[in-house]
Design an enzyme around this catalytic site. Structure first.
Site, PDB file in Angstrom:
ATOM      1  NE  ARG A  78      10.068  18.784  33.434  1.00  0.00           N
ATOM      2  CZ  ARG A  78      10.966  18.778  32.435  1.00  0.00           C
ATOM      3  NH1 ARG A  78      12.250  18.559  32.691  1.00  0.00           N
ATOM      4  NH2 ARG A  78      10.585  18.985  31.209  1.00  0.00           N
ATOM      5  CE1 TYR A 101      14.141  15.656  32.703  1.00  0.00           C
ATOM      6  CE2 TYR A 101      15.804  15.606  34.438  1.00  0.00           C
ATOM      7  CZ  TYR A 101      15.339  16.106  33.225  1.00  0.00           C
ATOM      8  OH  TYR A 101      16.045  17.062  32.559  1.00  0.00           O
ATOM      9  CB  ALA A 128       6.728  37.373  25.070  1.00  0.00           C
ATOM     10  CB  VAL A 134      10.288  15.771  26.827  1.00  0.00           C
ATOM     11  CG1 VAL A 134      11.618  16.240  26.254  1.00  0.00           C
ATOM     12  CG2 VAL A 134       9.976  16.527  28.124  1.00  0.00           C
ATOM     13  N   GLY A 140       5.564  29.034  20.277  1.00  0.00           N
ATOM     14  CA  GLY A 140       5.786  28.837  21.710  1.00  0.00           C
ATOM     15  C   GLY A 140       7.199  28.460  22.089  1.00  0.00           C
ATOM     16  CB  THR A 141      10.276  27.769  20.816  1.00  0.00           C
ATOM     17  OG1 THR A 141      11.660  27.685  21.197  1.00  0.00           O
ATOM     18  CG2 THR A 141      10.171  28.155  19.354  1.00  0.00           C
ATOM     19  CB  SER A 142      12.614  31.458  24.354  1.00  0.00           C
ATOM     20  OG  SER A 142      13.400  30.307  24.582  1.00  0.00           O
ATOM     21  CG  HIS A 198      15.084  19.016  23.168  1.00  0.00           C
ATOM     22  ND1 HIS A 198      14.792  20.276  23.645  1.00  0.00           N
ATOM     23  CD2 HIS A 198      16.071  19.211  22.252  1.00  0.00           C
ATOM     24  CE1 HIS A 198      15.559  21.175  23.050  1.00  0.00           C
ATOM     25  NE2 HIS A 198      16.340  20.557  22.201  1.00  0.00           N
ATOM     26  CB  CYS A 218      18.490   0.071  30.551  1.00  0.00           C
ATOM     27  SG  CYS A 218      19.794  -0.805  31.429  1.00  0.00           S
TER      28      CYS A 218
END
Ligand code: OAD
Length: 249
Positions: free
Chosen positions: A71, A68, A220, A108, A192-194, A124, A132
């Site tokens: 990323r 993470y 797509a 995110v 832009g999301t499946s 998300h 923490c």
């Protein structure tokens, strides 16, 4: 020539409350990898069960936080692309004309904020903030790699990214705000999301059920394409500026 651009732009010009949901594809042109694309998708190279679940974090917090952090630094280094910028301009234009804009994002990376979007609901969470594991207190780590894995909070407990992992509930305030927006939405856009991950995927269905037109922007076909009112085929960094210009003309 973008097929369906004109009717979609006309609907956008007439809408009173536009709700847009974005996914990883909107950030692809900023160099951030999507999850499920066959060539570039992150889940092709990395196993989500070993990296994006509470169980994975409990079993191997060092590996999970290292991944993470990698990323996080990639997101911090990225810049918004013309798709992010067009959505921020759309919000500004709608608000100038006393109309409403709500941006639901599954991303995110905070690139919508960086582009100037204001009414952003992060379904998300955010990889830029960490929290923490003992106190729940959130903080924004500096733009440099952590020096230990897992990193520690001021309370001495492991920090985790403030993102939603598989098997975790979405943040309730974000869900409430998204559902509230859907009550008055009269135009819905999916960019832009499946459209495979719920409950985010359900918002487009809800919009259709309520009679709002649905515009999809994606290079797509997806599971939404069949029921969308207009599917605009192409990259969001290319399509969205044209769509906005046509709507504002
Ligand atoms: P996906 O990777 O599932 O889908 C990305 C979509 O973006 C695909 O439909 C692509 O065709 C499309 N795409 C690729 N390049 C594009 C471009 N330049 N412009 C527009 N679209 C493009 O990503 P999401 O739908 O965001 O959750 O995935 C949803 C969730 O699943 C993520 O938030 C993440 C993931 O597992 C968690 O980690 C909890």
């Amino acid at each position: 020539m973008i097929e369906h651009l004109q009717p979609a732009a006309l609907a956008l010009a007439q809408a009173r409350h536009v709700v847009v949901i974005t996914g990883a594809g909107v950030s692809a042109e900023s160099g951030i990898r999507t999850f499920r694309d066959t060539m570039e998708g992150l889940w092709k190279d990395f196993d989500p069960a070993r990296l994006a679940t509470p169980e994975a974090f409990a079993a191997d917090p060092a590996t999970v936080t290292r991944w993470y952090d990698w990323r996080r630094l990639g997101c911090l280094a990225a810049e918004p692309n013309p798709g992010h910028v067009a959505l921020a301009k759309l919000e500004a234009w709608l608000s100038e004309t006393n109309r409403t804009f709500t941006l639901l994002t599954q991303n995110v990376d905070r690139l919508h904020h960086k582009a100037g979007s204001r009414n952003v609901i992060e379904l998300h969470g955010s990889i830029i903030e960490w929290r923490c594991t003992r106190t729940g207190r959130k903080s924004t780590p500096p733009n440099a790699p952590f020096d230990e894995f897992p990193p520690r909070s001021e309370a001495g407990a492991p920090l985790r990214p403030d993102v939603v992992w598989f098997g975790e509930a979405l943040p309730q305030p974000a869900l409430d705000a998204a559902e509230h927006a859907m009550h008055t939405c009269d135009l819905f856009m999916s960019v832009g999301t499946s459209s495979v991950v719920y409950p985010a995927a359900g918002f487009a269905e809800l919009a259709r059920y309520r009679g709002a037109p649905v515009i999809e922007v994606n290079p797509a076909p997806t599971s939404l394409t069949r029921t969308a009112t207009w599917s605009l085929r192409g990259r969001s960094g290319q399509i969205l500026p044209h769509l906005l210009n046509a709507a504002m003309a």
